[in-house]
Motif scaffolding. Sequence first.
Motif, PDB file in Angstrom:
ATOM      1  N   ARG A 175       0.819  -1.220   0.000  1.00 41.39           N
ATOM      2  CA  ARG A 175       0.000   0.000   0.000  1.00 41.39           C
ATOM      3  C   ARG A 175       0.851   1.267   0.000  1.00 41.39           C
ATOM      4  O   ARG A 175       0.299   2.361   0.148  1.00 41.39           O
ATOM      5  CB  ARG A 175      -0.916   0.012   1.220  1.00 41.39           C
ATOM      6  CG  ARG A 175      -1.974  -1.049   1.220  1.00 41.39           C
ATOM      7  CD  ARG A 175      -2.850  -0.966   2.474  1.00 41.39           C
ATOM      8  NE  ARG A 175      -3.592   0.286   2.538  1.00 41.39           N
ATOM      9  CZ  ARG A 175      -3.516   1.155   3.535  1.00 41.39           C
ATOM     10  NH1 ARG A 175      -2.706   0.939   4.553  1.00 41.39           N
ATOM     11  NH2 ARG A 175      -4.257   2.245   3.513  1.00 41.39           N
TER      12      ARG A 175
ATOM     13  N   ALA B 229      -2.627  -6.152   5.053  1.00 38.66           N
ATOM     14  CA  ALA B 229      -2.208  -4.815   4.635  1.00 38.66           C
ATOM     15  C   ALA B 229      -3.062  -3.731   5.269  1.00 38.66           C
ATOM     16  O   ALA B 229      -2.683  -2.562   5.276  1.00 38.66           O
ATOM     17  CB  ALA B 229      -2.266  -4.713   3.109  1.00 38.66           C
TER      18      ALA B 229
ATOM     19  N   VAL C 238      -6.782  -4.494  -7.344  1.00 38.16           N
ATOM     20  CA  VAL C 238      -5.991  -3.263  -7.261  1.00 38.16           C
ATOM     21  C   VAL C 238      -5.541  -2.781  -8.632  1.00 38.16           C
ATOM     22  O   VAL C 238      -5.171  -1.612  -8.784  1.00 38.16           O
ATOM     23  CB  VAL C 238      -4.772  -3.430  -6.323  1.00 38.16           C
ATOM     24  CG1 VAL C 238      -5.217  -3.871  -4.939  1.00 38.16           C
ATOM     25  CG2 VAL C 238      -3.733  -4.393  -6.892  1.00 38.16           C
TER      26      VAL C 238
ATOM     27  N   SER D  54      -8.468   2.339  -0.836  1.00 44.41           N
ATOM     28  CA  SER D  54      -7.003   2.399  -0.831  1.00 44.41           C
ATOM     29  C   SER D  54      -6.437   1.995  -2.192  1.00 44.41           C
ATOM     30  O   SER D  54      -6.949   1.081  -2.845  1.00 44.41           O
ATOM     31  CB  SER D  54      -6.436   1.464   0.237  1.00 44.41           C
ATOM     32  OG  SER D  54      -6.820   1.877   1.522  1.00 44.41           O
ATOM     33  N   THR D  55      -5.400   2.698  -2.597  1.00 45.04           N
ATOM     34  CA  THR D  55      -4.688   2.307  -3.814  1.00 45.04           C
ATOM     35  C   THR D  55      -3.394   1.601  -3.429  1.00 45.04           C
ATOM     36  O   THR D  55      -2.841   1.812  -2.357  1.00 45.04           O
ATOM     37  CB  THR D  55      -4.372   3.530  -4.692  1.00 45.04           C
ATOM     38  OG1 THR D  55      -3.615   4.466  -3.923  1.00 45.04           O
ATOM     39  CG2 THR D  55      -5.640   4.178  -5.198  1.00 45.04           C
ATOM     40  N   PHE D  56      -2.930   0.769  -4.334  1.00 45.64           N
ATOM     41  CA  PHE D  56      -1.725  -0.029  -4.122  1.00 45.64           C
ATOM     42  C   PHE D  56      -0.853   0.153  -5.366  1.00 45.64           C
ATOM     43  O   PHE D  56      -0.828  -0.724  -6.232  1.00 45.64           O
ATOM     44  CB  PHE D  56      -2.085  -1.499  -3.944  1.00 45.64           C
ATOM     45  CG  PHE D  56      -2.971  -1.815  -2.763  1.00 45.64           C
ATOM     46  CD1 PHE D  56      -2.452  -2.513  -1.679  1.00 45.64           C
ATOM     47  CD2 PHE D  56      -4.308  -1.453  -2.737  1.00 45.64           C
ATOM     48  CE1 PHE D  56      -3.262  -2.838  -0.587  1.00 45.64           C
ATOM     49  CE2 PHE D  56      -5.121  -1.767  -1.656  1.00 45.64           C
ATOM     50  CZ  PHE D  56      -4.592  -2.455  -0.575  1.00 45.64           C
TER      51      PHE D  56
END
Length: 250
Positions: free
Chosen positions: A95, A199, A143, A152-154
């Motif tokens: 992340r 994560a 993702v 959330s972006t990864f």
Amino acid sequence: MTTKRVVLITGAGSGIGAGCVRRLAAPGTAMLLHTRRNAEGLDRVAAAARMAGAEAVTMLGDIGDAALPAALVARAMEEFGALDVVVTAAGFADRTPFAQADDAIFQKSIDGVLWGFLRTARAALPHLMGRDAPRIIAISSFVAHVFRTDVSTFPASAAAKGAVEALVRALAVEAAKGGVTVNAVAPGYTRKDPGAHAALSQAQWDAVTAKIPMGRLGTPDDVAEAVAYFASPAAGYVTGQVLHVNGGLI
């Protein structure tokens, strides 16, 4: 040469990889199961596979090591004399925000995810060509598809998984002449094994669960059902595809 259906699964010590083992293990199946270093977990998964009637041998190593994928395939051929199905479930989520991710962060994801898949597929393909219902199945991720301000972006993981999906499509075209299908399954947020590294914090898991239309996290078994379809004779005319198992998350 064995008459059993021989399956190689990377990342099989826990989570989605272990779910794939549970789903595919059966009488008439021989399995080479891999994990990076969770020997205890892998032994439990292998024991469950044997209880289901499959043969199972195990092997440890970092899939990001350039030599390991070929060694896994060589071990499968040594043990069973054939190879029919490859499932690449080894990987991890990162992340780290883009602005904070240095070259090493991106390289780690590329090595473990993209190169792990590429090298495994490259080593396996000559042995798969011409077999009865040969399959390559990559585990991708949401993702590489979901980019929203409330999720959330990864970045490093997204880059690596997106590259895997592109390679799946390219390889599907080339492998078709040998009857090999190449597909990917893209899980959404998926429940971790108890005690496993996650994560996200519990509060973050609760928040993302609320954004999933089906109102729950996925399970490794949900993903394994999609993998089992791609591995089955029923999917013999399906190749170059990405199947999303994400509860409706878009």
